[in-house]
Design a protein around this motif. Structure first.
Motif, PDB file in Angstrom:
ATOM      1  N   UNK B  88       0.825  -1.214   0.000  1.00  0.00           N
ATOM      2  CA  UNK B  88       0.000   0.000   0.000  1.00  0.00           C
ATOM      3  C   UNK B  88       0.861   1.267   0.000  1.00  0.00           C
ATOM      4  N   UNK B  89       1.858   1.327   0.913  1.00  0.00           N
ATOM      5  CA  UNK B  89       2.635   2.574   1.018  1.00  0.00           C
ATOM      6  C   UNK B  89       3.510   2.787  -0.214  1.00  0.00           C
ATOM      7  N   UNK B  90       3.831   1.680  -0.927  1.00  0.00           N
ATOM      8  CA  UNK B  90       4.610   1.838  -2.162  1.00  0.00           C
ATOM      9  C   UNK B  90       3.731   2.233  -3.341  1.00  0.00           C
ATOM     10  N   UNK B  91       2.408   2.186  -3.137  1.00  0.00           N
ATOM     11  CA  UNK B  91       1.508   2.664  -4.184  1.00  0.00           C
ATOM     12  C   UNK B  91       0.984   1.586  -5.108  1.00  0.00           C
ATOM     13  N   UNK B  92       0.915   0.332  -4.607  1.00  0.00           N
ATOM     14  CA  UNK B  92       0.414  -0.752  -5.454  1.00  0.00           C
ATOM     15  C   UNK B  92      -1.109  -0.779  -5.499  1.00  0.00           C
ATOM     16  N   UNK B  93      -1.741   0.072  -4.683  1.00  0.00           N
ATOM     17  CA  UNK B  93      -3.195   0.098  -4.655  1.00  0.00           C
ATOM     18  C   UNK B  93      -3.799  -1.017  -3.822  1.00  0.00           C
ATOM     19  N   UNK B  94      -2.950  -1.676  -3.046  1.00  0.00           N
ATOM     20  CA  UNK B  94      -3.418  -2.787  -2.211  1.00  0.00           C
ATOM     21  C   UNK B  94      -4.171  -2.252  -0.992  1.00  0.00           C
ATOM     22  N   UNK B  95      -5.212  -2.970  -0.584  1.00  0.00           N
ATOM     23  CA  UNK B  95      -5.922  -2.581   0.627  1.00  0.00           C
ATOM     24  C   UNK B  95      -5.235  -3.229   1.821  1.00  0.00           C
ATOM     25  N   UNK B  96      -5.012  -2.426   2.853  1.00  0.00           N
ATOM     26  CA  UNK B  96      -4.403  -2.940   4.085  1.00  0.00           C
ATOM     27  C   UNK B  96      -5.519  -3.234   5.072  1.00  0.00           C
ATOM     28  N   UNK B  97      -5.593  -4.490   5.527  1.00  0.00           N
ATOM     29  CA  UNK B  97      -6.732  -4.910   6.344  1.00  0.00           C
ATOM     30  C   UNK B  97      -6.432  -4.926   7.842  1.00  0.00           C
ATOM     31  N   UNK B  98      -5.203  -4.572   8.200  1.00  0.00           N
ATOM     32  CA  UNK B  98      -4.849  -4.615   9.621  1.00  0.00           C
ATOM     33  C   UNK B  98      -5.240  -3.354  10.351  1.00  0.00           C
ATOM     34  N   UNK B  99      -4.946  -3.326  11.662  1.00  0.00           N
ATOM     35  CA  UNK B  99      -5.203  -2.139  12.472  1.00  0.00           C
ATOM     36  C   UNK B  99      -4.260  -1.028  12.026  1.00  0.00           C
TER      37      UNK B  99
END
Lengths: 319, 153
Positions: B88-99
């Motif tokens: 996510x932080x690299x900009x892959x558009x991934x959703x982060x599901x953690x806290x």
């Protein structure tokens, strides 16, 4: 209390005045490997054999809670045969002008290897900003600091027409690492009247006021333990174009005397100049206890000698 | 109250309430920006996951910090969520599901010394998976601002 929690190389190295920073410029980083959780210190030894001079700087510095820094450095500048001509002229002129006959002329110049010594104490406080982790804004880490420098060669500095042998200087530094481009930039403004950082005293015959001089360090992070870069420090012109002064006599006034002796070209070689300082460096940090900085220093004109360029080695031991 | 003001008021209140657990939901806006091909430099999701596994290897070997991560338990899930976070932080558009990083670390009293120890593990992990130092610094830049929410002491 004791802490070595900073990431490798982020404590910087020891600059010649003893503060944490680059080679010739203090940075806004606090020396040593302590984070805000503790205290850490280091020792340094710097050796720069130039064409006519050799600089040795040895010192110690302590960083407190990544907030405050205290430093001490002792500089020794051996001048080799640089001032032998001045000494020769002093003897010759003293004998010829008569008015000085019978009075020993003390120029502060030894028969061989006149050595300039200077003590430097420094303090620095980090004011705001985070040089390393605030990669999403352009606010640098900013620190203010100062040095008190005491040059021990009163007589030689009189000969070279410096106004003072001891003085303070103050600086403000801004440092920021840009990780996406592996680059560190430091900009410092130093408020000082120093001639050659104080090794040739402070101020000159017509000007002893301090002025603001910029200094810039640009570093490229090559590896996590290796940094290369360049530095520039603006220097002053308090002694620019000045000759040397012997027993109250400006040597340019002795020009006719020197010419009758066939020494007319001496007065040209006895004119002082000062250049900005540049260096290109590579710093290697094998571990948190040791760093080695190798540089090529281009210091230009120093007093009466031009082209003072040479290699520079600085070792820092951290505990 | 006009609907537009009510909407603004609700947004401000919601924003204020959300502040303590502010969560990053996309690419870190670093200055200067990350390389446009940073995901490729990292070898895509598999490359990032390999790195995260190496990261936890070095973290668990470091006595200064391993106890913190051990207390969380379920290292496999931490690796899974960290891969999402890194992507996510690299900009892959991934959703982060953690806290959120703030919420996850709020009560731990993490020091900057401990945070730096993880950074050292991060560099070791980059070397372990043969990433260049330059590519490694892209992720360091993308994770660096988290220092402000993770370090609470």
């Amino acid at each position: 209390m004791f802490n070595t929690g900073k990431v490798l190389a982020t404590g910087g190295v020891s600059m010649i005045d003893g503060a944490g920073g680059g080679g010739i410029t203090p940075w806004a980083t606090i020396t040593g490997y302590a984070t805000r959780d503790g205290i850490n210190g280091d020792l340094h030894y710097t050796y720069a054999p130039l064409a006519n001079y050799t600089l040795h700087s040895v010192g110690a510095a302590v960083g407190f809670w990544d907030r405050f820094e205290l430093s001490y450095a002792h500089s020794t500048l051996t001048t080799g045969s640089t001032f032998d001509t001045v000494g020769l002229v002093a003897d010759t002129a003293g004998g010829l002008t008569g008015q000085l006959a019978g009075t020993p002329i003390n120029t502060g110049i030894e028969p061989f290897n006149t050595t300039i010594e200077m003590d430097i104490i420094g303090a620095k406080v980090r004011v705001f900003g985070e040089a390393i982790y605030d990669s999403d804004n352009l606010i640098p880490q900013v620190a203010i600091g100062g040095f008190y420098k005491k040059n021990k060669n009163d007589e030689l500095l009189t000969t070279l027409k410096a106004a003072k042998t001891k003085d303070w200087e103050a600086y403000i530094s801004a440092t920021k690492i840009f990780f996406p481009i592996n680059t560190l930039i430091n900009i410092t403004a130093r408020y000082t009247a120093a001639n050659q950082t104080g090794l040739v005293g402070f101020g000159g015959p017509s000007d002893e006021d301090k002025e603001i001089r910029p200094e810039i360090s640009l570093a490229y992070l090559l590896r996590k333990d290796t940094v290369i870069g360049v530095e520039w420090a603006k220097h002053g012109d308090n002694l620019e174009g000045e000759s040397v002064e012997i027993a109250g006599l400006n040597l340019t006034e002795l020009q006719p005397t020197l010419e009758t002796l066939g020494l007319g070209n001496l007065s040209g070689t006895l004119t002082q100049h000062e250049s900005d300082w540049f260096d290109a460096f590579i710093a290697y940090f094998p571990n948190k206890n040791l760093s080695m900085t190798f540089a090529y220093a281009m210091l230009g004109d120093i007093t009466i000698t031009p082209d003072q360029h040479g290699f520079y080695l600085s070792l820092q031991a951290s505990f | 109250m006009k609907p537009i003001f009510r909407t603004i008021a609700i947004a401000i209140l919601a924003g204020t309430a959300a502040l303590p657990s502010f969560a990053q939901t996309g690419k870190t806006p670093t200055l200067p920006g990350l390389d446009s091909d940073v995901i490729e430099q990292w070898g895509g999701e598999e490359g990032v996951r390999n790195w995260v596994e190496s990261l936890f290897y070095y973290i668990m070997l470091d006595n200064r910090i391993n106890h913190i991560f051990r207390e969380f338990g379920n290292i496999e899930r931490q690796i899974f969520l960290n891969t999402q976070l890194e992507m996510m932080v690299l900009g892959a558009g991934t959703e982060y599901q953690g806290a959120s990083m703030a919420a996850a670390h709020a009560d731990l009293g993490i020091t900057v010394t401990q945070f730096n120890a993880v950074v050292e593990a991060a560099y070791n992990a980059c070397e372990r998976v043969n990433l260049t130092y330059e590519a490694c610094n892209q992720l360091i830049a993308a994770l660096a601002p988290l220092e402000r929410v993770i370090v609470t002491r």
